[in-house]
Each structure stands twice: as C-alpha cells, then as structure tokens.
Scaffold this motif. Structure first.
Motif, PDB file in Angstrom:
ATOM      1  N   ALA A 281       0.927  -1.216  -0.031  1.00 19.89           N
ATOM      2  CA  ALA A 281      -0.046   0.014  -0.083  1.00 19.89           C
ATOM      3  C   ALA A 281       0.631   1.172  -0.017  1.00 19.89           C
ATOM      4  CB  ALA A 281      -0.954  -0.092   1.183  1.00 19.89           C
ATOM      5  N   HIS A 282       1.976   1.207   0.627  1.00 19.77           N
ATOM      6  CA  HIS A 282       2.619   2.464   0.784  1.00 19.77           C
ATOM      7  C   HIS A 282       4.277   2.668   0.273  1.00 19.77           C
ATOM      8  CE1 HIS A 282      -0.182   3.887   3.883  1.00 19.77           C
ATOM      9  NE2 HIS A 282      -0.204   2.637   4.346  1.00 19.77           N
ATOM     10  N   MET A 283       4.758   1.307   0.156  1.00 17.73           N
ATOM     11  CA  MET A 283       6.121   0.958  -0.720  1.00 17.73           C
ATOM     12  C   MET A 283       6.260   0.062  -1.260  1.00 17.73           C
ATOM     13  SD  MET A 283       8.818   3.116  -1.061  1.00 17.73           S
ATOM     14  CE  MET A 283       8.117   4.515   0.173  1.00 17.73           C
ATOM     15  N   PRO A 284       5.892   0.078  -2.445  1.00 16.31           N
ATOM     16  CA  PRO A 284       6.260  -1.349  -3.264  1.00 16.31           C
ATOM     17  C   PRO A 284       7.545  -1.503  -3.325  1.00 16.31           C
ATOM     18  CG  PRO A 284       4.734   0.319  -4.596  1.00 16.31           C
ATOM     19  CD  PRO A 284       5.171   1.189  -3.216  1.00 16.31           C
ATOM     20  N   LEU A 285       7.908  -3.190  -3.135  1.00 10.52           N
ATOM     21  CA  LEU A 285       9.060  -3.460  -3.185  1.00 10.52           C
ATOM     22  C   LEU A 285       9.556  -4.197  -4.501  1.00 10.52           C
ATOM     23  CD1 LEU A 285       9.389  -4.664   0.302  1.00 10.52           C
ATOM     24  CD2 LEU A 285       9.955  -2.606  -0.295  1.00 10.52           C
ATOM     25  N   GLN A 286      10.719  -4.202  -4.965  1.00  4.15           N
ATOM     26  CA  GLN A 286      11.435  -4.934  -6.098  1.00  4.15           C
ATOM     27  C   GLN A 286      11.608  -6.266  -5.565  1.00  4.15           C
ATOM     28  OE1 GLN A 286      14.257  -2.962  -8.395  1.00  4.15           O
ATOM     29  NE2 GLN A 286      13.665  -0.932  -8.199  1.00  4.15           N
ATOM     30  N   PRO A 287      11.417  -7.217  -6.597  1.00  5.71           N
ATOM     31  CA  PRO A 287      12.161  -8.515  -5.958  1.00  5.71           C
ATOM     32  C   PRO A 287      13.518  -8.432  -5.209  1.00  5.71           C
ATOM     33  CG  PRO A 287      11.406  -8.571  -8.300  1.00  5.71           C
ATOM     34  CD  PRO A 287      11.269  -7.069  -7.988  1.00  5.71           C
ATOM     35  N   SER A 288      13.302  -9.207  -4.392  1.00  3.27           N
ATOM     36  CA  SER A 288      14.279  -9.515  -3.316  1.00  3.27           C
ATOM     37  C   SER A 288      14.570  -8.505  -2.205  1.00  3.27           C
ATOM     38  CB  SER A 288      15.874  -9.594  -4.133  1.00  3.27           C
ATOM     39  OG  SER A 288      16.350  -8.474  -4.142  1.00  3.27           O
ATOM     40  N   GLU A 289      13.695  -7.363  -2.159  1.00  2.21           N
ATOM     41  CA  GLU A 289      13.783  -6.223  -1.509  1.00  2.21           C
ATOM     42  C   GLU A 289      12.866  -6.710   0.033  1.00  2.21           C
ATOM     43  OE1 GLU A 289      14.913  -2.371  -4.169  1.00  2.21           O
ATOM     44  OE2 GLU A 289      12.726  -2.579  -3.264  1.00  2.21           O
ATOM     45  N   ARG A 290      13.466  -5.892   1.035  1.00  2.00           N
ATOM     46  CA  ARG A 290      12.709  -6.281   2.168  1.00  2.00           C
ATOM     47  C   ARG A 290      12.775  -4.976   3.096  1.00  2.00           C
ATOM     48  NH1 ARG A 290      17.518  -8.615   2.877  1.00  2.00           N
ATOM     49  NH2 ARG A 290      18.628  -8.009   4.853  1.00  2.00           N
ATOM     50  N   ILE A 291      11.800  -4.529   3.857  1.00  2.00           N
ATOM     51  CA  ILE A 291      11.805  -3.511   4.845  1.00  2.00           C
ATOM     52  C   ILE A 291      12.474  -3.963   6.152  1.00  2.00           C
ATOM     53  CG2 ILE A 291      10.671  -1.862   6.050  1.00  2.00           C
ATOM     54  CD1 ILE A 291       8.842  -1.347   3.640  1.00  2.00           C
ATOM     55  N   ASP A 292      13.430  -3.440   6.798  1.00  2.00           N
ATOM     56  CA  ASP A 292      13.945  -3.852   8.155  1.00  2.00           C
ATOM     57  C   ASP A 292      14.099  -2.813   9.072  1.00  2.00           C
ATOM     58  OD1 ASP A 292      14.748  -6.214   7.220  1.00  2.00           O
ATOM     59  OD2 ASP A 292      16.784  -5.916   6.722  1.00  2.00           O
ATOM     60  N   ASP A 293      13.939  -2.844  10.298  1.00  2.00           N
ATOM     61  CA  ASP A 293      14.003  -2.055  11.278  1.00  2.00           C
ATOM     62  C   ASP A 293      15.360  -1.549  11.647  1.00  2.00           C
ATOM     63  OD1 ASP A 293      13.304  -0.564  13.520  1.00  2.00           O
ATOM     64  OD2 ASP A 293      11.952  -2.114  14.534  1.00  2.00           O
TER      65      ASP A 293
ATOM     66  N   ILE B 210      14.285   0.655   6.945  1.00  2.00           N
ATOM     67  CA  ILE B 210      15.093   0.925   5.782  1.00  2.00           C
ATOM     68  C   ILE B 210      14.945  -0.201   4.565  1.00  2.00           C
ATOM     69  CG2 ILE B 210      16.993  -0.388   6.713  1.00  2.00           C
ATOM     70  CD1 ILE B 210      18.825   1.728   5.219  1.00  2.00           C
ATOM     71  N   ILE B 211      14.789   0.058   3.410  1.00  2.00           N
ATOM     72  CA  ILE B 211      14.713  -0.957   2.337  1.00  2.00           C
ATOM     73  C   ILE B 211      16.114  -1.382   2.238  1.00  2.00           C
ATOM     74  CG2 ILE B 211      14.240  -1.405   0.008  1.00  2.00           C
ATOM     75  CD1 ILE B 211      12.284   1.072   0.030  1.00  2.00           C
ATOM     76  N   GLN B 212      16.013  -2.838   2.065  1.00  2.00           N
ATOM     77  CA  GLN B 212      17.314  -3.499   1.918  1.00  2.00           C
ATOM     78  C   GLN B 212      17.087  -4.800   0.866  1.00  2.00           C
ATOM     79  OE1 GLN B 212      20.336  -2.814   4.697  1.00  2.00           O
ATOM     80  NE2 GLN B 212      19.203  -4.132   6.111  1.00  2.00           N
ATOM     81  N   SER B 213      18.318  -5.609   0.417  1.00  2.00           N
ATOM     82  CA  SER B 213      18.132  -6.506  -0.273  1.00  2.00           C
ATOM     83  C   SER B 213      19.640  -7.094  -0.384  1.00  2.00           C
ATOM     84  CB  SER B 213      18.109  -6.051  -1.824  1.00  2.00           C
ATOM     85  OG  SER B 213      18.278  -7.211  -2.892  1.00  2.00           O
ATOM     86  N   ASP B 214      19.471  -8.624   0.178  1.00  2.00           N
ATOM     87  CA  ASP B 214      20.689  -9.064  -0.029  1.00  2.00           C
ATOM     88  C   ASP B 214      21.382  -9.319  -1.183  1.00  2.00           C
ATOM     89  OD1 ASP B 214      20.784  -9.634   2.957  1.00  2.00           O
ATOM     90  OD2 ASP B 214      19.525 -11.532   2.695  1.00  2.00           O
TER      91      ASP B 214
END
Length: 258
Positions: free
Chosen positions: A8-20, A28-32
């Motif tokens: 709803a608020h922050m679409p993510l690309q494949p492999s991305e996640r939101i971390d605290d 923060i948006i992160q991706s290994d």
C-alpha cells in the motif's frame, strides 16, 4: 512490517525487504542481492562528530542508512551520494518512507565529480564508509553491486580522500570507517591532502581478538594531534553484544556531535 503495508505504501522490487533500524522508529529498504548495511555503518553514524546545524554529506551512501541515522543526532541538512542507480533509488524510497524528504537528499552520481555541482568547501562534516578492498581477482566472483560496494571499482581510497578535501570546509570534520590493515595508507593519504587525523578508535569482535574495524576522524587543515579512544568491543564472554554496542544500536549512547 506487514506485506499489506509494503504494497500500500512502499512497493518493493524482487529480493527487497523492509528492516527495522532499531532506533527512532526508522525503517530501511534492503536487499541481500544488491546491498544490506552492516555494523560498520551504524558505528560510523554514531562515532562521527556532527554539527547541530549546517550541511552534512555522506559519501558512498549505499541504501542511505547513514544519512537516516544521522537525522537522530542533528538538525543539519544531510545529503548522500551513491554512484549505483538502484542503490540511490532504494535510499530515496527509504528516505520518503520515513518522512525525511525535507531533511535528507540523495544524489545519484560520482563522488569524484560532486564538487563541480555542489562547490568547494561547502560541507561542515563528511562521513564515508568506502569500499575496503583494492581490486583483485576476487571482485570478479561477486555481482556488480556487491563488487562495487566491497572493492575499489568506482573509486579508490585516494579518490575518496581527495573528494573529502574538495567538499569539506576548513576545520570541518571527515569521519571514516575502514579496515585496520589500511590504516597506514589512510593516515598517509589524509595528510598528503591536508586532512589531519584527530581521533582513532579500533573495533574488536572480542576483547582477546585483534581489531577488524577502525574508526578515524580528521579535520581539514587541522594541527597535528591525534587521540586514541578506548577500544570498542562488540561481543562479551557470553557471546552477546556488549552494553556499548547495544546503546549504539538503540540510540542511547551519549552523542559525540559538536
């Protein structure tokens, strides 16, 4: 963070996640696959001397973790510059997600050219978590994003320090985290370009092990005088974070800003 919030608020690309980020409700948006920050960025964000106001710049900003953490310590205008478009885009989305768009600006570009746009000596403080390793065969085993984050592909240590000198004002502070193996190079190059090391702190994984990180702060055109702070120990005998590390992560450590 739930998937419904992401969609709803922050679409993510494949492999991305939101971390605290564990402090001040920051996320923060992160991706290994592309980039995830590590402890060195958190330690630098807390170690650096940051003015209460003015202009602060983070070089090699990656996904913007250091600029966002610095917003908890200062009212200054904070900027970051990142050469990789995908990382710069991740940083911008994280800034927007945290409602920090009026305080943090992310530039996509080459730090070696930023002075042509921003000007000379315009920043009061600079932070940088640069690529640690000189080019060698191992960088070919990584994907492009990981290789550029770890190896001096987009910029060398000397080019990073040259950029700092161009961009920081006389008397301004430059704070860096790096590997202890490069400390002699760092000090030598800093002095060559009129950055005088003022504070050094070694980070040890455990009290009985040698340092695996070094934090160093320099002042442009400063007088020769350096202080060695007590070592920072990450893990105690129970394999838990030491109290100072916990305080740093949760934002409880006494501020080092000036």
């Amino acid at each position: 963070m739930t998937n419904s919030f992401n969609e709803a608020h922050m679409p993510l690309q494949p492999s991305e996640r939101i971390d605290d980020l564990l402090t001040h409700d920051l996320r923060i948006i992160q991706s290994d696959e592309v980039f995830s920050f590590s402890m060195d960025a958190v330690l630098l964000a807390r170690f650096a001397s940051i003015p209460p106001r003015g202009r602060v710049l983070d070089l090699c900003t990656g996904n913007g973790v250091i600029p966002m953490l610095l917003t908890t310590r200062t009212k200054a205008s904070i900027e970051g510059i990142e050469i990789q478009p995908r990382l710069a885009a991740m940083a911008r989305r994280s800034v927007a997600m945290n409602g920090l768009g009026e305080r943090v600006q992310i530039h996509e570009g080459d730090l070696r050219e930023l002075h042509n746009i921003a000007g000379y000596g315009v920043y009061d403080a600079i932070t940088v978590n640069p690529p640690y390793m000189p080019l060698n065969g191992s960088d070919l085993k990584l994907n492009t994003h990981q290789a550029m984050a770890r190896h001096e592909i987009g910029c060398t240590l000397e080019e990073v320090i040259q950029a700092c000198v161009r961009l920081v004002r006389t008397g301004g502070k430059v704070s860096m985290v790096h590997k202890p193996q490069r400390l002699v190079d760092i000090i030598s190059i800093m002095r060559q370009y009129r950055l005088e090391p003022k504070i050094i702190r070694f980070v040890h994984p455990r009290a009985h092990l040698e340092a695996n990180m070094v934090l160093i702060e320099a002042a442009r055109d400063g007088k020769p005088e350096v202080r060695l702070q007590p070592p920072l120990i990450v893990y105690n005998d129970d394999n838990q974070y030491c109290q100072e590390i916990m305080d740093i992560y949760y934002g409880n450590k006494e501020d080092n800003s000036q």
